[in-house]
Design a protein around this motif. Structure first.
Motif, PDB file in Angstrom:
ATOM      1  N   LEU A 253       0.835  -1.207   0.000  1.00 31.34           N
ATOM      2  CA  LEU A 253       0.000   0.000   0.000  1.00 31.34           C
ATOM      3  C   LEU A 253       0.872   1.259   0.000  1.00 31.34           C
ATOM      4  N   SER A 254       1.871   1.287   0.899  1.00 27.27           N
ATOM      5  CA  SER A 254       2.694   2.501   0.973  1.00 27.27           C
ATOM      6  C   SER A 254       3.517   2.680  -0.294  1.00 27.27           C
ATOM      7  N   ASP A 255       3.894   1.555  -0.941  1.00 29.18           N
ATOM      8  CA  ASP A 255       4.619   1.630  -2.220  1.00 29.18           C
ATOM      9  C   ASP A 255       3.725   2.334  -3.250  1.00 29.18           C
ATOM     10  N   ALA A 256       2.462   1.895  -3.308  1.00 29.35           N
ATOM     11  CA  ALA A 256       1.526   2.494  -4.276  1.00 29.35           C
ATOM     12  C   ALA A 256       1.286   3.965  -3.963  1.00 29.35           C
ATOM     13  N   LEU A 257       1.262   4.297  -2.665  1.00 35.74           N
ATOM     14  CA  LEU A 257       1.024   5.692  -2.257  1.00 35.74           C
ATOM     15  C   LEU A 257       2.302   6.528  -2.289  1.00 35.74           C
ATOM     16  N   GLN A 258       3.416   5.865  -2.639  1.00 37.24           N
ATOM     17  CA  GLN A 258       4.740   6.514  -2.654  1.00 37.24           C
ATOM     18  C   GLN A 258       5.087   7.145  -1.306  1.00 37.24           C
TER      19      GLN A 258
END
Ligand SMILES: NC(=O)c1ccc[n+]([C@@H]2O[C@H](COP(=O)([O-])OP(=O)(O)OC[C@H]3O[C@@H](n4cnc5c(N)ncnc54)[C@H](O)[C@@H]3O)[C@@H](O)[C@H]2O)c1
Length: 452
Positions: A253-258
């Motif tokens: 999730l945090s990867d997608a949200l950068q």
């Protein structure tokens, strides 16, 4: 007493100093990641220890004074502890249960239950119980420390020992179960400091087992019934598997949200009732991946389902493949395809600073890269090679590679000057740090860097 010898950088080996009046010797059955350091821990307390293993190569290596374990106590490496305890005469090995039986009345069994294709393989444990049953004497105590399918001690081990020995459990010999909870790499410390649970077949077995465990363990030992202790061990592992799956999902999730995953976890964990674990390239070793499989026979028998645990296992099992998916995407962004790329994979152990590659996610990543046509060169200084894609040095792995995946830390990696080491990679390389080892390194400006 052995422990006085362990004066390392001014720190004494602080043995529990507790010696039940009857305990002069102990046999530790199975000399693997658990059994060898456990055996040496008893020897360090002055107990005469005979280590029993059926694998001649394991015995040969130990008798030559070699181990492949990454363990130490207060700075003394396990090889040195092994040399001292062997020289002192407190530790020796045998493949012969009868020889062990001639010298002891107390057994600590650490033979494990492998899982093949999701099915438990009871045969190593069964063979060990069979050998033990043939030499069991009146007055003996057997403590099983392996992780077991719940019910195994009472339903499988007890009848086998009675049948083979012709003795009655409770009246003629004692039987107990105490799960092993240590983490590889911290074995000597945690044998002493990790609280234990113990269940005996009767009160006398529990009490005698507690006394034997107390020779090494200074932490609390909680008595309970055998089935609770067996099941608790599985649930302890299952809970960690589930918590890691949560961390993997949040990392995606945090990867997608950068958003930086580690920063996100650091901030979330300032909440006093939140304790997120760190994500990584997957979950390896025997313990966590096998936990669910150890429950499967009982679940089938009882018609039970554990959907959350199953989902967590799927997430964790799928993590290495998702890392390779990410690698393909990042290579694509750099104008390359995986099947034309040279990939360096660094660290093959199942976790950081380990020599254990069982069920290692790094190996899964490597196998998947090869499956997708990538040209792989993997390097890990402490994992025995012999795989077609391993090479002999960091430089060889990195030379002209289009991507690097750091999958497990090793001590020698901590000494590397990464900024210069990565110079030999091809132009515009992909650098994937699944262990957040390169956070403080200034990496080449043309690199596409991905951190979990
Ligand atoms: N490794 C860990 O971090 C860890 C932590 C907690 C619990 N455990 C549990 O402890 C147990 C042992 O794990 P391990 O990692 O040491 O396994 P391991 O495979 O490293 O060691 C098991 C040893 O038992 C020997 N063995 C097999 N059959 C035998 C027999 N019939 N008689 C005598 N020896 C025999 C093998 O040769 C091997 O050396 C497992 O049940 C495991 O789930 C492991």
């Amino acid at each position: 007493m052995g422990r006085e010898e362990y004066v390392v950088t001014g720190v004494n080996w602080k043995g529990s100093g507790y010696m039940p009046s009857g305990l002069r010797s102990v046999a530790v059955v199975g000399l693997g990641f658990i059994g060898l350091p456990l055996a040496l821990s008893y020897a360090m307390e002055g107990v005469q220890v005979v280590g029993v293993d059926v694998d001649e190569s394991v015995l040969g290596r130990i008798n030559r004074g070699e181990t492949h374990l990454q363990e130490s106590y207060n700075g003394t490496p396990i090889d040195e502890i092994l040399a001292r305890e062997t020289a002192s005469g407190r530790f020796r090995t045998t493949c012969d249960y009868a020889e062990a039986a001639a010298h002891t009345d107390t057994y600590l069994v650490t033979v494990g239950i492998p899982v093949n294709g999701g099915e438990v393989d009871m045969s190593p444990l069964d063979r060990s119980v069979e050998s033990l049953g043939r030499v069991l004497k009146p007055g003996d105590l057997a403590i099983f420390r392996s992780t077991l399918v719940p019910g195994t001690t009472r339903e499988r081990i007890l009848p086998a020992l009675e049948r083979l020995s012709g003795l009655r459990c409770g009246s003629d010999f004692h039987l107990a179960y105490s799960s092993e909870r240590i983490a590889e790499g911290r074995a000597f410390q945690e044998f002493r400091e990790m609280p234990l649970a113990v269940g005996g077949i009767d009160v006398a077995s529990t009490e005698r087992a507690r006394e034997v465990l107390s020779v090494v363990t200074t932490a609390e030992i909680t008595p309970s019934d055998i089935e609770t202790v067996e099941t608790s061990k599985i649930l302890e592992n299952l809970q960690r598997d589930i918590n890691i799956a949560i961390a993997q999902e949040f990392a995606a999730l945090s990867d997608a949200l950068q958003i930086d995953t580690y920063e996100l976890i650091r901030v979330a964990n300032t909440h006093r009732r939140v304790d997120l674990l760190k994500p990584g390239p997957g979950v390896g070793g025997y313990c966590l991946p096998y936990a669910l499989h150890y429950l499967t026979p009982k679940m089938r028998q009882l018609g039970l389902d554990l959907p959350l645990a199953l989902l967590a296992r799927d997430i964790n099992q799928g993590t290495p493949l998702r890392i390779v998916d990410r690698l393909e995407t990042l290579l694509g962004e750099q104008g390359r395809t995986l099947d034309s790329a040279r990939i360096a994979l660094l660290g093959l152990a199942m976790k950081d600073y380990s020599s254990d590659d069982r069920e290692s996610p790094a190996l899964e990543i490597g196998a998947e890269i090869v499956r997708r046509g990538g040209r792989l060169r993997a390097f890990d200084p402490v994992i025995p090679d012999g795989r077609p894609f391993t090479c002999d040095s960091l430089e060889e792995a990195l030379e002209e590679s289009h991507a690097m995946i750091l999958a497990a830390r090793q001590a020698c990696f901590d000494e590397v000057d990464w900024a210069s080491a990565l110079e030999c990679m091809a132009d515009r390389p992909v650098i994937m740090d699944t262990r957040r080892m390169l956070d403080c390194v200034t990496l080449r400006p043309d690199a596409r860097v991905w951190r979990i």
